[in-house]
Scaffold this motif. Structure first.
Motif, PDB file in Angstrom:
ATOM      1  N   UNK A   1       0.832  -1.201   0.000  1.00 21.06           N
ATOM      2  CA  UNK A   1       0.000   0.000   0.000  1.00 21.06           C
ATOM      3  C   UNK A   1       0.867   1.252   0.000  1.00 21.06           C
ATOM      4  N   UNK A   2       0.367   2.274  -0.653  1.00 20.75           N
ATOM      5  CA  UNK A   2       1.021   3.581  -0.632  1.00 20.75           C
ATOM      6  C   UNK A   2       0.600   4.310   0.642  1.00 20.75           C
ATOM      7  N   UNK A   3       1.564   4.868   1.369  1.00 21.18           N
ATOM      8  CA  UNK A   3       1.259   5.483   2.666  1.00 21.18           C
ATOM      9  C   UNK A   3       1.576   6.973   2.701  1.00 21.18           C
TER      10      UNK A   3
ATOM     11  N   UNK B   1      -0.956   6.141  -9.551  1.00 23.09           N
ATOM     12  CA  UNK B   1      -0.141   5.029  -9.081  1.00 23.09           C
ATOM     13  C   UNK B   1       1.083   5.514  -8.291  1.00 23.09           C
ATOM     14  N   UNK B   2       1.357   4.854  -7.187  1.00 29.45           N
ATOM     15  CA  UNK B   2       2.548   5.146  -6.383  1.00 29.45           C
ATOM     16  C   UNK B   2       3.756   4.417  -6.956  1.00 29.45           C
TER      17      UNK B   2
ATOM     18  N   UNK C   1      15.404   5.110  -4.513  1.00 37.38           N
ATOM     19  CA  UNK C   1      16.580   5.926  -4.228  1.00 37.38           C
ATOM     20  C   UNK C   1      17.282   6.319  -5.529  1.00 37.38           C
ATOM     21  N   UNK C   2      17.245   5.421  -6.512  1.00 37.29           N
ATOM     22  CA  UNK C   2      17.810   5.757  -7.826  1.00 37.29           C
ATOM     23  C   UNK C   2      17.041   6.918  -8.442  1.00 37.29           C
ATOM     24  N   UNK C   3      15.715   6.887  -8.288  1.00 36.70           N
ATOM     25  CA  UNK C   3      14.884   7.981  -8.805  1.00 36.70           C
ATOM     26  C   UNK C   3      15.185   9.282  -8.059  1.00 36.70           C
ATOM     27  N   UNK C   4      15.391   9.170  -6.739  1.00 43.58           N
ATOM     28  CA  UNK C   4      15.745  10.345  -5.947  1.00 43.58           C
ATOM     29  C   UNK C   4      17.082  10.935  -6.369  1.00 43.58           C
ATOM     30  N   UNK C   5      18.043  10.066  -6.667  1.00 47.73           N
ATOM     31  CA  UNK C   5      19.349  10.544  -7.138  1.00 47.73           C
ATOM     32  C   UNK C   5      19.217  11.200  -8.511  1.00 47.73           C
TER      33      UNK C   5
ATOM     34  N   UNK D   1      11.940   9.673  -3.009  1.00 46.86           N
ATOM     35  CA  UNK D   1      10.792   9.682  -3.917  1.00 46.86           C
ATOM     36  C   UNK D   1       9.921   8.453  -3.641  1.00 46.86           C
ATOM     37  N   UNK D   2       8.648   8.700  -3.365  1.00 46.29           N
ATOM     38  CA  UNK D   2       7.698   7.622  -3.119  1.00 46.29           C
ATOM     39  C   UNK D   2       6.548   7.606  -4.124  1.00 46.29           C
ATOM     40  N   UNK D   3       6.456   8.669  -4.931  1.00 49.40           N
ATOM     41  CA  UNK D   3       5.317   8.793  -5.832  1.00 49.40           C
ATOM     42  C   UNK D   3       5.704   9.690  -7.012  1.00 49.40           C
TER      43      UNK D   3
END
Length: 517
Positions: free
Chosen positions: A276-278, A383-384, A439-443, A457-459
């Motif tokens: 689930x996305x929180x 979508x998350x 984390x790759x997306x955040x970088x 990044x979560x979404x």
């Protein structure tokens, strides 16, 4: 002469009950709760705890060492950012306020008692979720012990003694005679403590099998099958006790899980909770409406890689399979594209491959359905990252997470085509190699936005929102406002009400408009 009298705090019977049931911020999960709880709260407290455990997972993925100042700072900052004040209080005030007579603010103490209750109940609720496989059990036990150790590490020596007494733990304190006889050995084994400080410390005698982590790292005195540990190392044996209780509890729940699953209300929630996305709800955009004429430019600047791929695919092939349309269409809805513009965007592309009647018959209904205007009238949620990462992409589809689905060479080429240097590509790939796709997306965000801060990044819609916020903060002299839906072709500098959209790169007005004409 006036004297200040202590104001007597009225004791609420309900909170008297909670104080007896949950007498400490740090509790061992020994007895299964028998509280009556509404389904709505059942789901709410479970999701909150999952959100907390995921923050600890992020700390581990970032390579932060457990219980270091940097680790604590990250976790506490994330708890604060996510509004998880109850857990933040339990962690930072562990052991404080154990008696209502010791506090001068009853409302704060009542909040603390409620936080203890939710902490205890939510743990047992998550046991229903995480007893189902070895992988889930391992993840849950690891995260729960990190949370427990964090709370425990905030306690003072006197609070630890209270914890030991409260839980009736048979940890044998060393007598003064024993302490004197082992004095030299204790001084040598307690690295970081002066001889004078060792004199004042309380020591406990425990079987060495209960503190194998201390034995392994040579942080205690081992003598005749026992370890002699300081009161500050009680965290090790308390954590071992907690781990034993959790693992045994999960084994017991596993035997009863089929009975729990017969309740349809619980079954659906429990089975889907782990994925689930929180985070923040992006069902309804808080932005002004985003004109589809801006999508090409926004894709270059503010879309995460998964949505860049979808956008490029629809522009190139003028078609997306169902999974891709759901993923990208709901994202567009979340950033502020109206239903009318969304229908126009998909129609303009699809009619390059089919006639308008076929589009209206086979595709328009689904677009309107996503906006809650057709069928069950459900306003669907974008979508998350977790949902996208779990997607199985079919040949010719553009859905899913590129960091997970692409092979290394393809991903490197893709990142290079976007403009990342070899060094920056390697920075992203090191996370991909470990399976840390978010984390790759955040970088990637940090590099492409030239940001000094790492971003979690979560979404995809969170990525877009952060990008727009960051670019809006960069001087107004660089900022260009994009047009409203009714803007003319030669009027792209028209002020777009209420929202800053773009910086740094010039907009190729004619090219973008021709793509959507």
């Amino acid at each position: 002469m006036e004297f200040n009298k202590k104001v007597k705090i009225e004791r609420n019977a309900e909170y008297d009950h909670l104080e007896k049931k949950y007498p400490h911020n740090v509790l061992l999960y020994e007895e299964t709760p028998t509280d009556t709880i509404k389904l709505e709260e059942f789901e709410q407290v479970a999701l909150q705890r999952l959100q907390v455990l995921r923050i600890y997972e992020q700390a581990q993925a970032r390579g932060l060492r457990l219980l270091t100042d940097e680790w604590k700072s990250f976790v506490q900052s994330e708890l604060s950012n996510e509004g998880l004040k109850g857990y933040l209080r339990l962690i930072t005030n562990a052991g404080i306020g154990n008696n209502i007579n010791n506090t001068t603010n009853s409302s704060k103490y009542e909040f603390e008692l409620e936080s203890r209750r939710k902490d205890y109940l939510s743990h047992f609720i998550l046991r229903l979720v995480y007893c189902r496989s070895t992988e889930l059990i391992r993840w849950f036990v690891t995260r729960e012990l990190e949370l427990f150790k964090h709370k425990f590490s905030s306690m003072t020596a006197s609070e630890i003694k209270h914890f030991i007494k409260l839980h009736q733990l048979n940890y044998m304190p060393l007598s003064q005679e024993e302490k004197q006889s082992l004095k030299e050995d204790l001084i040598e084994s307690t690295v970081g403590y002066s001889a004078a400080l060792v004199e004042t410390l309380d020591f406990y005698k425990v079987p060495f099998t209960q503190v194998l982590d201390l034995v392994r790292t040579r942080r205690c005195l081992v003598h005749r099958g026992y370890c002699y540990i300081t009161i500050h190392d009680v965290i090790s044996i308390a954590a071992s006790k907690q781990q034993e209780l959790i693992e045994n509890g999960l084994d017991c729940v596993k035997l009863l899980i089929n009975e729990v699953d017969t309740d349809e209300r619980l079954y659906r929630f429990i089975k889907s909770l782990h994925t689930s996305y929180t985070g923040k709800d992006y069902t309804i955009s808080k932005n002004a409406s985003v004109p589809i004429e801006c999508l090409d430019d926004l894709s270059n600047k503010s879309f995460p890689l998964c949505m860049k791929v979808c956008h490029e695919h629809i522009r190139t092939h003028h078609h997306l399979k169902h999974a891709g349309r759901m993923q990208y269409g709901l994202f567009l809805k979340g950033i502020g594209v109206t239903m009318e513009d969304s229908v126009r965007f998909w129609r303009d592309e699809f009619i390059k491959m089919m006639d308008a009647e076929k589009f209206a018959k086979n595709y328009q209904y689904n677009i309107e359905h996503n906006y809650g205007k057709r069928g069950s009238m459900t306003n669907y949620t974008p979508h998350s990252c977790l949902k996208i990462i779990k997607e199985v992409a079919t040949p010719g589809s553009a859905n899913g997470c590129p960091y997970r689905l692409y092979d290394q060479n393809t991903l490197r080429q893709k990142l290079s085509s976007i403009g990342l240097s070899v060094a920056h590509i390697q920075d992203v790939m090191q996370y991909v190699a470990k399976g840390h796709y978010q984390l790759a997306c955040g970088k990637f965000f940090q590099i492409s936005h030239n940001s000094p801060d790492e971003v979690a990044i979560n979404h995809p819609n969170q990525y877009f929102e952060l990008s727009q916020t960051l670019m809006g903060q960069r001087g107004e002299s660089k900022t260009k406002r994009l047009p409203s839906k009714t803007a003319k072709k030669n009027d792209l500098d028209t002020v777009f009400d209420n929202e800053l959209w773009d910086v740094d790169m010039p907009i190729d007005n004619e090219e973008n408009l021709n793509k959507t004409s």
